[in-house]
Design a protein around this motif. Structure first.
Motif, PDB file in Angstrom:
ATOM      1  N   VAL A   1      -9.305   9.987  -0.489  1.00 55.25           N
ATOM      2  CA  VAL A   1      -8.567  10.916   0.367  1.00 55.25           C
ATOM      3  C   VAL A   1      -9.526  11.624   1.324  1.00 55.25           C
ATOM      4  O   VAL A   1      -9.247  11.759   2.518  1.00 55.25           O
ATOM      5  N   ALA A   2     -10.661  12.066   0.821  1.00 58.46           N
ATOM      6  CA  ALA A   2     -11.638  12.756   1.664  1.00 58.46           C
ATOM      7  C   ALA A   2     -12.092  11.866   2.813  1.00 58.46           C
ATOM      8  O   ALA A   2     -12.332  12.338   3.932  1.00 58.46           O
ATOM      9  N   ALA A   3     -12.189  10.560   2.551  1.00 62.13           N
ATOM     10  CA  ALA A   3     -12.691   9.626   3.565  1.00 62.13           C
ATOM     11  C   ALA A   3     -11.705   9.395   4.711  1.00 62.13           C
ATOM     12  O   ALA A   3     -12.089   8.847   5.745  1.00 62.13           O
ATOM     13  N   LEU A   4     -10.460   9.816   4.548  1.00 62.99           N
ATOM     14  CA  LEU A   4      -9.479   9.592   5.607  1.00 62.99           C
ATOM     15  C   LEU A   4      -9.772  10.422   6.852  1.00 62.99           C
ATOM     16  O   LEU A   4      -9.378  10.043   7.953  1.00 62.99           O
ATOM     17  N   GLY A   5     -10.409  11.559   6.696  1.00 62.67           N
ATOM     18  CA  GLY A   5     -10.706  12.419   7.844  1.00 62.67           C
ATOM     19  C   GLY A   5      -9.456  12.930   8.534  1.00 62.67           C
ATOM     20  O   GLY A   5      -9.408  13.024   9.770  1.00 62.67           O
ATOM     21  N   LEU A   6      -8.451  13.286   7.761  1.00 62.95           N
ATOM     22  CA  LEU A   6      -7.164  13.668   8.335  1.00 62.95           C
ATOM     23  C   LEU A   6      -7.282  14.860   9.280  1.00 62.95           C
ATOM     24  O   LEU A   6      -8.021  15.803   9.028  1.00 62.95           O
ATOM     25  N   ARG A   7      -6.506  14.802  10.353  1.00 67.04           N
ATOM     26  CA  ARG A   7      -6.385  15.909  11.294  1.00 67.04           C
ATOM     27  C   ARG A   7      -5.023  16.570  11.196  1.00 67.04           C
ATOM     28  O   ARG A   7      -4.893  17.767  11.376  1.00 67.04           O
ATOM     29  N   THR A   8      -3.993  15.744  10.914  1.00 61.01           N
ATOM     30  CA  THR A   8      -2.612  16.233  10.912  1.00 61.01           C
ATOM     31  C   THR A   8      -1.841  15.613   9.758  1.00 61.01           C
ATOM     32  O   THR A   8      -1.999  14.425   9.469  1.00 61.01           O
ATOM     33  N   VAL A   9      -1.005  16.417   9.107  1.00 65.58           N
ATOM     34  CA  VAL A   9      -0.052  15.940   8.105  1.00 65.58           C
ATOM     35  C   VAL A   9       1.345  16.326   8.580  1.00 65.58           C
ATOM     36  O   VAL A   9       1.586  17.483   8.953  1.00 65.58           O
ATOM     37  N   LEU A  10       2.246  15.369   8.575  1.00 63.43           N
ATOM     38  CA  LEU A  10       3.637  15.596   8.980  1.00 63.43           C
ATOM     39  C   LEU A  10       4.529  15.404   7.758  1.00 63.43           C
ATOM     40  O   LEU A  10       4.599  14.312   7.193  1.00 63.43           O
ATOM     41  N   ASP A  11       5.203  16.472   7.357  1.00 62.75           N
ATOM     42  CA  ASP A  11       6.050  16.481   6.156  1.00 62.75           C
ATOM     43  C   ASP A  11       7.507  16.341   6.580  1.00 62.75           C
ATOM     44  O   ASP A  11       8.055  17.219   7.248  1.00 62.75           O
ATOM     45  N   LEU A  12       8.145  15.245   6.157  1.00 62.58           N
ATOM     46  CA  LEU A  12       9.524  14.949   6.549  1.00 62.58           C
ATOM     47  C   LEU A  12      10.551  15.462   5.542  1.00 62.58           C
ATOM     48  O   LEU A  12      11.743  15.195   5.682  1.00 62.58           O
ATOM     49  N   ARG A  13      10.137  16.219   4.534  1.00 62.22           N
ATOM     50  CA  ARG A  13      11.016  16.606   3.439  1.00 62.22           C
ATOM     51  C   ARG A  13      11.887  17.821   3.757  1.00 62.22           C
ATOM     52  O   ARG A  13      11.663  18.544   4.720  1.00 62.22           O
ATOM     53  N   THR A  14      12.865  18.042   2.883  1.00 62.82           N
ATOM     54  CA  THR A  14      13.767  19.180   3.007  1.00 62.82           C
ATOM     55  C   THR A  14      13.089  20.459   2.520  1.00 62.82           C
ATOM     56  O   THR A  14      12.054  20.424   1.854  1.00 62.82           O
ATOM     57  N   ASP A  15      13.723  21.597   2.813  1.00 62.82           N
ATOM     58  CA  ASP A  15      13.201  22.888   2.347  1.00 62.82           C
ATOM     59  C   ASP A  15      13.073  22.905   0.824  1.00 62.82           C
ATOM     60  O   ASP A  15      12.078  23.386   0.284  1.00 62.82           O
ATOM     61  N   ALA A  16      14.105  22.398   0.130  1.00 64.23           N
ATOM     62  CA  ALA A  16      14.096  22.427  -1.331  1.00 64.23           C
ATOM     63  C   ALA A  16      12.967  21.570  -1.894  1.00 64.23           C
ATOM     64  O   ALA A  16      12.292  21.967  -2.859  1.00 64.23           O
ATOM     65  N   GLU A  17      12.753  20.401  -1.308  1.00 63.65           N
ATOM     66  CA  GLU A  17      11.673  19.526  -1.781  1.00 63.65           C
ATOM     67  C   GLU A  17      10.315  20.177  -1.580  1.00 63.65           C
ATOM     68  O   GLU A  17       9.437  20.110  -2.450  1.00 63.65           O
TER      69      GLU A  17
END
Length: 264
Positions: A48-64
């Protein structure tokens, strides 16, 4: 598409290497998909660390999101884009947004999901992923973020990483030039990982007398679900290009940037 054997992120995949028209492929290291990120721990997970993520987009509902909040690396932008908000307000939470709840009671599951009802409900949800305002806004965000001038590696996800995430991946890959069979294979490729992740839930449901076919219809993905969404695109817009341009409101210039950036 590359499955990444991370230990703290379920169903993590790089869209990279997916074959495209003309012998091209998707560039690696830029677009990732996954299930929920409530256990993400870059410090304990080199993959996971190696991905170098800049952005995460969460498509889930409020409850989830309330039940299982995302954990993201320091410095990563977390964007919320509830793809099912309109579907939720219109008819209650669809099965795709409450996998654990719908398999908690085999008797209720049979009443509400037996006899092909589960398949019909999921097909209806997939059509909603094309046509409702909240879904169109969510997938517009996905594409515009991927096309941004300063975009870095992006990960998008839902709960299991199969339905909302599966449609998002289909749209991205179709825009990049993936053929029909490639889209289908990429969509179905998550089944082993999803079923393994939810194996205890499936086993418990069946042990209580639940119908295995209902469990698999809810937990896995089948070609008919994807076909429902693609048919909605064809019926309403006529083509994926028009769906993106007119339905999602993503300009041609952004699509061109996305292709330039993601096609190897």
């Amino acid at each position: 598409m590359i499955a990444i054997p991370a230990t703290t992120v379920a169903n993590l995949r790089d869209l990279g290497t997916t074959p495209l028209a003309g012998g091209r492929t998707v560039r690696t290291g830029l677009v990732f998909r996954a299930g929920q990120l409530d256990r993400m721990d870059p410090a304990a997970d080199p993959a996971v660390a190696a991905l170098g993520l800049r952005t995460v987009l969460d498509l889930r509902t409020d409850a989830e999101r309330a039940d299982h909040p995302d954990r993201v690396p320091d410095g990563v932008r977390l964007l919320i884009a509830d793809a099912l908000a309109d579907k939720l307000s219109g008819a209650g939470a669809p099965a795709a947004a409450q996998l654990k709840h719908v398999l908690a009671d085999p008797v209720l599951a049979e009443q509400h999901l037996g006899g092909g009802k589960a398949q019909a409900l999921f097909a209806d949800t997939y059509r909603a992923l094309v046509s409702t305002g909240s879904a169109r806004a969510a997938y517009r965000t996905l594409l515009t973020e991927l096309a941004a001038e300063d975009a870095g590696p992006l990960l998008f996800h839902c709960t299991a990483g199969k339905d909302r995430t599966g449609w998002g991946a289909t749209v991205v890959l179709a825009l990049l030039g993936a053929g029909e069979e490639t889209l289908r294979e990429a969509y179905l490729s998550v089944n082993p990982a999803v079923r393994a992740a939810f194996a205890p839930l499936i086993e418990g449901f069946v042990a209580q007398g639940g119908d295995p076919e209902i469990a698999l219809a809810v937990i896995g993905v089948v070609p008919e679900y994807l076909a429902a969404a693609l048919d909605e695109v064809d019926s309403v817009y006529g083509s994926m290009e028009k769906y993106v341009r007119e339905g999602l409101g993503v300009p041609d210039e952004a699509v061109a940037r996305l292709r330039e950036r993601l096609i190897a």
